[in-house]
Design a protein around this motif. Structure first.
Motif, short mmCIF file in Angstrom:
data_model
loop_
_atom_site.label_atom_id
_atom_site.label_comp_id
_atom_site.label_asym_id
_atom_site.label_seq_id
_atom_site.Cartn_x
_atom_site.Cartn_y
_atom_site.Cartn_z
N UNK A 298 -6.29 -6.06 11.16
CA UNK A 298 -6.44 -6.38 12.58
C UNK A 298 -5.15 -6.98 13.14
N UNK A 299 -4.49 -7.82 12.35
CA UNK A 299 -3.29 -8.52 12.83
C UNK A 299 -1.99 -7.86 12.34
N UNK A 300 -2.10 -6.69 11.72
CA UNK A 300 -0.93 -5.98 11.21
C UNK A 300 -0.10 -6.88 10.29
N UNK A 301 -0.79 -7.49 9.36
CA UNK A 301 -0.20 -8.48 8.47
C UNK A 301 -0.29 -7.98 7.02
N UNK A 302 0.77 -8.19 6.26
CA UNK A 302 0.79 -7.79 4.86
C UNK A 302 -0.25 -8.60 4.09
N UNK A 303 -1.11 -7.92 3.34
CA UNK A 303 -2.15 -8.59 2.56
C UNK A 303 -1.77 -8.54 1.09
N UNK A 304 -1.47 -9.72 0.55
CA UNK A 304 -1.11 -9.85 -0.87
C UNK A 304 -2.23 -10.56 -1.61
N UNK A 305 -2.54 -10.10 -2.80
CA UNK A 305 -3.54 -10.77 -3.64
C UNK A 305 -2.85 -11.36 -4.86
N UNK A 306 -2.97 -12.66 -5.02
CA UNK A 306 -2.46 -13.33 -6.21
C UNK A 306 -3.57 -13.31 -7.26
N UNK A 328 -7.68 -2.86 -1.44
CA UNK A 328 -7.19 -2.76 -0.07
C UNK A 328 -5.94 -3.61 0.15
N UNK A 329 -5.51 -4.32 -0.88
CA UNK A 329 -4.32 -5.17 -0.76
C UNK A 329 -3.05 -4.31 -0.70
N UNK A 330 -2.07 -4.81 0.03
CA UNK A 330 -0.77 -4.14 0.07
C UNK A 330 0.01 -4.40 -1.22
N UNK A 331 -0.24 -5.54 -1.83
CA UNK A 331 0.43 -5.88 -3.09
C UNK A 331 -0.45 -6.80 -3.91
N UNK A 332 -0.26 -6.77 -5.22
CA UNK A 332 -1.07 -7.58 -6.14
C UNK A 332 -0.19 -8.12 -7.24
N UNK A 333 -0.36 -9.40 -7.54
CA UNK A 333 0.29 -10.04 -8.70
C UNK A 333 -0.71 -10.11 -9.85
N UNK A 334 -0.24 -9.78 -11.05
CA UNK A 334 -1.07 -9.93 -12.24
C UNK A 334 -0.16 -10.35 -13.40
N UNK A 335 -0.61 -11.32 -14.18
CA UNK A 335 0.17 -11.81 -15.32
C UNK A 335 -0.43 -11.26 -16.62
N UNK A 347 4.95 -10.92 -16.29
CA UNK A 347 4.23 -10.83 -15.02
C UNK A 347 4.51 -9.48 -14.37
N UNK A 348 3.68 -9.12 -13.41
CA UNK A 348 3.87 -7.86 -12.68
C UNK A 348 3.45 -8.02 -11.23
N UNK A 349 4.11 -7.27 -10.37
CA UNK A 349 3.65 -7.13 -8.99
C UNK A 349 3.52 -5.64 -8.72
N UNK A 350 2.40 -5.24 -8.16
CA UNK A 350 2.12 -3.84 -7.86
C UNK A 350 1.99 -3.66 -6.35
N UNK A 351 2.46 -2.51 -5.84
CA UNK A 351 2.40 -2.21 -4.42
C UNK A 351 1.58 -0.94 -4.18
N UNK A 352 0.69 -1.00 -3.22
CA UNK A 352 -0.15 0.16 -2.91
C UNK A 352 0.68 1.34 -2.44
N UNK A 353 1.65 1.08 -1.59
CA UNK A 353 2.51 2.11 -1.01
C UNK A 353 3.77 2.28 -1.85
N UNK A 354 4.02 3.47 -2.40
CA UNK A 354 5.23 3.67 -3.21
C UNK A 354 6.52 3.45 -2.44
N UNK A 355 6.45 3.48 -1.10
CA UNK A 355 7.65 3.26 -0.27
C UNK A 355 7.93 1.78 -0.02
N UNK A 356 6.97 0.91 -0.32
CA UNK A 356 7.06 -0.49 0.10
C UNK A 356 8.33 -1.17 -0.41
N UNK A 357 8.68 -0.93 -1.67
CA UNK A 357 9.80 -1.66 -2.27
C UNK A 357 11.17 -1.16 -1.82
#
Length: 547
Positions: A298-306, A328-335, A347-357
């Motif tokens: 709704x707010x066009x905000x990046x949603x990250x899940x720790x 539905x997260x744009x990015x996720x951290x997992x250890x 540790x790892x960070x994953x991005x839903x969109x392959x273009x994000x990085x």
């Protein structure tokens, strides 16, 4: 002729054997390595003293700041390490060490780690990690699929694309969170017209170009302390990390998040990222991720899940629904060094969109050239070891069903301990376990009754005395060395949100038994009796309130 695949019967008893395998020769460096590989717990019991040596005494062993002029024989130095280092190290693999997110490791990781170290691959560039680079990309793809559930076509296209990345390995959740928010900031303040982007022109010019008075990251009151570091490093300041109130289950309040975003935008402050926590460090609770995702859209905000702690729960078909909405997260951290049982530094960070990085892509002439598959072009860290190899091996040796058993067992164990605490007349369960974390405290029945009826002043005074007792018990238990729980501070709704010191336990070690959990409570009850003056003060105030 197609060979038949060998099937392995996976059960919890067989999994326990990979954490303690008592076989092979005894007792020098090679012998120690063999003993560590065979049975870490037995080795540590032999070399770690029962009574903890005071830190100041240990520091004396490491007080010489001179680099030695005379070399030592390996055998002599190994004996020195046994006496000064190993003997006084924390026995994190112990089944009774249940205070932090550090557990026993599968025995096979020790010989595999030797291979990793011997190869000494540097994952920053493909020239020093020809085979490790595609392996790491595959591991990232495996974790990406665990989270986002894309089809084979997606991974065939993106997993090994030289111009894209599904994520990044890093040393832990802190760097993973910083990387996610770095990507979010750069994508929010990307190049436009004559403006070359925040990565080129800096934060001041970026805000001036877009007409912002500031930037903000939103997270619950239970957000990890690493996020303050991220706000600092990204140049927005720690005060721009906005804490959103939580409910009595320690989960973020979606309405409060939505309202704060609208308020910030009205004041020309851009909420460029919101963070959902999947397994809070203190209580193990999970934010309502699906609702948060909708608010962020709704707010066009990046949603990250720790999900540094709770992300491994996705391995369990029985419990992955607890993280509903993470996809539905744009990015996720997992250890991986938490509930994937990998050594520290994975540790790892994953991005839903392959273009994000692409927003943080960087190049150099001697390495990280455009068009190469160098992993370092999308990472904050430069030189890195091949920790992905250990994750890759564990995924194959343990397998998803094996991880599911470990996750299910840890959650069931936490539920058992919570029920055990509730059965006691002199303990209080403070937070119900959602994953395998819970908090509680020593609280005799009459003291609890006094707290319920006390006026505001007396309640605060009595609660402060109980806090002193909790700290005494936790510290004494750690010093005694039989078992260990950590402590933290919460503000329980039932106690009018008073600052409340509580015991905190993490039940991820598969070697921890019900008997051990029972003995932890017995020991804490006994330790409380070792503070007669403090107990007398508590009892006196309790009787005054109840009179």
């Amino acid at each position: 002729m197609v060979s038949e695949q060998k099937t392995v019967d996976v059960n919890f008893e067989s999994l326990l054997r990979i954490f303690t395998v008592p076989e092979g020769p005894d007792s020098t460096l090679t012998q120690i390595e063999e003993k560590l590989s065979q049975n870490l717990n037995q080795f540590l019991r032999e070399h770690i003293v029962a009574e903890e040596k005071p830190l100041l005494e240990i520091e004396k062993d490491f007080s010489n700041a001179h680099i030695p002029e005379q070399p030592e024989f390996v055998s002599e130095h190994t004996e020195h390490l046994l006496d000064s280092l190993v003997a006084h190290s924390v026995h994190t693999a112990s089944p009774s060490f249940i205070g932090h997110m550090t557990s026993a490791l599968p025995y096979f990781l020790m010989p595999l780690s030797k291979i990793m170290i011997a190869l000494n691959q540097n994952l920053v560039k493909i020239e020093t990690s020809k085979a490790f680079t595609p392996l790491e990309r595959q591991v990232l793809g495996m974790l990406h699929r665990l989270i986002y559930q894309q089809d084979d076509k997606f991974y065939s296209r993106w997993m090994h694309s030289s111009n894209h990345s599904l994520g990044a390995f890093c040393s832990g959740g802190t760097i993973a969170n910083i990387t996610a928010l770095w990507v979010a900031r750069n994508n929010a303040l990307r190049a436009e017209g004559s403006f070359k982007g925040v990565e080129k022109e800096g934060l001041f010019r970026a805000m001036k170009h877009y007409g912002y008075e500031g930037l903000a990251i939103l997270v619950s009151e239970r957000g990890h302390y690493s996020l303050k570091k991220a706000a600092d490093v990204l140049g927005i300041g720690q005060d721009s990390l906005i804490a959103i109130k939580t409910d009595h289950h320690n989960r973020i309040c979606p309405q409060a998040l939505d309202e704060k975003m609208s308020e910030l935008k009205a004041n020309k402050i851009l909420p460029f990222a919101a963070i959902g926590v999947a397994g809070t460090t203190e209580t193990g609770n999970i934010d309502p991720l699906k609702e948060m995702a909708a608010i962020c859209r709704k707010h066009n905000c990046h949603f990250h899940v720790d999900a540094a702690w709770g992300g491994a729960t996705l391995m369990s078909n029985s419990h992955r629904s607890l993280l509903d909405g993470i996809e539905e997260a744009d990015s996720v951290t997992i250890d991986a060094h938490k509930q994937l049982y990998i050594p520290m530094g994975a540790g790892m960070v994953l991005f839903k969109d392959p273009d994000a990085m692409m927003a943080i892509e960087h190049h150099a002439q001697y390495i990280l050239r455009k068009g190469s598959k160098d992993l370092g072009s999308h990472t904050l860290e430069g030189s890195r070891s091949g920790m992905a190899m250990l994750v890759y091996a564990s995924m194959h040796i343990i397998g998803r069903p094996g991880y599911e058993l470990l996750i299910n067992e840890s959650i069931e164990k936490a539920q058992y301990f919570a029920e055990l605490i509730q059965q006691q007349q002199d303990f209080e369960l403070v937070s119900q376990p959602e994953l395998c974390l819970l908090t509680y405290r020593y609280l005799p029945q009459d003291v609890k009754q006094a707290l319920f009826i006390a006026d505001k002043g007396s309640k605060k005074k009595l609660n402060n005395l109980i806090n002193e007792l909790t700290k005494f018990v936790q510290k004494k238990q750690r010093e005694t060395g039989k078992s260990f729980v950590s402590r933290t501070q919460l503000n329980p709704e039932q106690w009018d949100e008073l600052n409340t010191i509580v015991f905190r336990v993490v039940l991820a070690n598969p070697l921890t038994t019900h008997d051990i959990l029972q003995s932890v409570l017995v020991e804490q009850r006994q330790i409380a009796s070792l503070a007669p003056k403090l107990m007398a003060k508590i009892q006196q105030l309790t009787q005054e309130i109840l009179a």
